[in-house]
Design a protein around this motif. Structure first.
Motif, PDB file in Angstrom:
ATOM      1  N   ILE A 104      -0.253   0.813  10.638  1.00  0.00           N
ATOM      2  CA  ILE A 104      -0.959   1.730  11.103  1.00  0.00           C
ATOM      3  C   ILE A 104      -0.528   2.135  12.586  1.00  0.00           C
ATOM      4  CG2 ILE A 104      -2.623   0.221  12.131  1.00  0.00           C
ATOM      5  CD1 ILE A 104      -3.383   3.260  10.215  1.00  0.00           C
ATOM      6  N   TRP A 125      -6.903  -5.097   5.947  1.00  0.00           N
ATOM      7  CA  TRP A 125      -7.158  -3.806   6.693  1.00  0.00           C
ATOM      8  C   TRP A 125      -8.493  -3.548   6.904  1.00  0.00           C
ATOM      9  CZ3 TRP A 125      -3.912  -0.947   2.518  1.00  0.00           C
ATOM     10  CH2 TRP A 125      -2.589  -1.299   2.732  1.00  0.00           C
ATOM     11  N   SER A 130      -8.520   4.996   7.608  1.00  0.00           N
ATOM     12  CA  SER A 130      -7.583   5.149   8.517  1.00  0.00           C
ATOM     13  C   SER A 130      -6.229   5.141   7.844  1.00  0.00           C
ATOM     14  CB  SER A 130      -7.755   4.265   9.687  1.00  0.00           C
ATOM     15  OG  SER A 130      -8.756   4.868  10.728  1.00  0.00           O
ATOM     16  N   VAL A 131      -5.916   3.842   7.160  1.00  0.00           N
ATOM     17  CA  VAL A 131      -4.833   3.381   6.525  1.00  0.00           C
ATOM     18  C   VAL A 131      -4.584   4.508   5.304  1.00  0.00           C
ATOM     19  CG1 VAL A 131      -3.644   1.644   5.132  1.00  0.00           C
ATOM     20  CG2 VAL A 131      -5.121   1.025   7.276  1.00  0.00           C
ATOM     21  N   LYS A 134      -3.272   7.593   6.713  1.00  0.00           N
ATOM     22  CA  LYS A 134      -2.083   7.810   7.097  1.00  0.00           C
ATOM     23  C   LYS A 134      -1.177   7.958   5.882  1.00  0.00           C
ATOM     24  CE  LYS A 134       1.500   5.510   9.920  1.00  0.00           C
ATOM     25  NZ  LYS A 134       1.548   4.701  11.138  1.00  0.00           N
TER      26      LYS A 134
END
Length: 198
Positions: A104, A125, A130-131, A134
């Motif tokens: 991340i 996680w 968010s992961v 990305k």
């Protein structure tokens, strides 16, 4: 003991980390064999593995009669060194680039990879969205992200998983959709495989 085991699975270190890596190989071999079906490997693929562990899965893919390249990152220095040594020939042949660090917070060139995958790392996680965002951002159109995971309900009686982040299949699929993936589906063998297409 169980807490120590859980920490080692999250981030192997020291002598225990090397032992944990061998246990992970035994556990993950069939998972890698299955996830390759969802990756639908073809010539010219540029793959990226998040949490490659000992590098066993990298070798399983690279020994296939397919012209592909792989990049990857792992949070454990012990696993990074193990995977580098294990796959030294592929690194020398410029077919494999490995990094050590937290995905991340890492820099991955957008469009550098058309397929991203991970095996048994989703439990570490805290912020799935968010992961997933990305991963979505670095993939080109029609790029795919493949996950192998054990869902939350199977971990309830496993003491070593006390500190794992436990997610249901429905939550993972919902977060993938929220991150922008246009097609999300899953299938079950021993555990679950999720395929998401950008």
């Amino acid at each position: 003991m169980f807490k120590t085991m859980g920490k080692q699975l999250a981030r192997p270190s020291g002598i225990l980390g090397r032992i944990t890596g061998k246990l992970m190989d035994h556990r993950n071999y069939k998972a890698y064999e299955e996830i390759m079906k969802d990756l639908e490997l073809t010539n010219g693929d540029r793959l990226f593995e998040i949490g490659y562990g000992t590098g066993m899965g990298l070798g399983l893919i690279l020994k296939k009669p397919i012209d592909c390249k792989i990049g990857g990152i792992d949070y454990s220095e012990v696993m990074y060194r193990t995977a580098m040594k294990r796959n030294e020939d592929y690194i020398k042949a410029n077919r494999l680039i490995l990094n050590y660090g937290d995905f991340i917070n890492s820099e991955v060139d957008n469009g550098a990879y058309n397929k991203v995958y991970c095996v048994n790392v989703i439990y570490f996680w805290e912020d799935l969205l968010s992961v997933f965002c990305k991963i979505h951002s670095i993939l080109p159109d029609q790029g795919r992200f493949c996950i192998y995971m054990t869902p939350a309900e199977y971990f309830e009686k496993m003491k070593f998983a006390e500190n794992f982040k436990k997610y249901s299949i429905d939550i993972v699929k919902a977060k993938l959709t929220e991150a922008g993936f246009s097609s999300v589906e899953h299938r079950k063998t021993t555990d679950y495989y999720i395929k998401a297409i950008k």
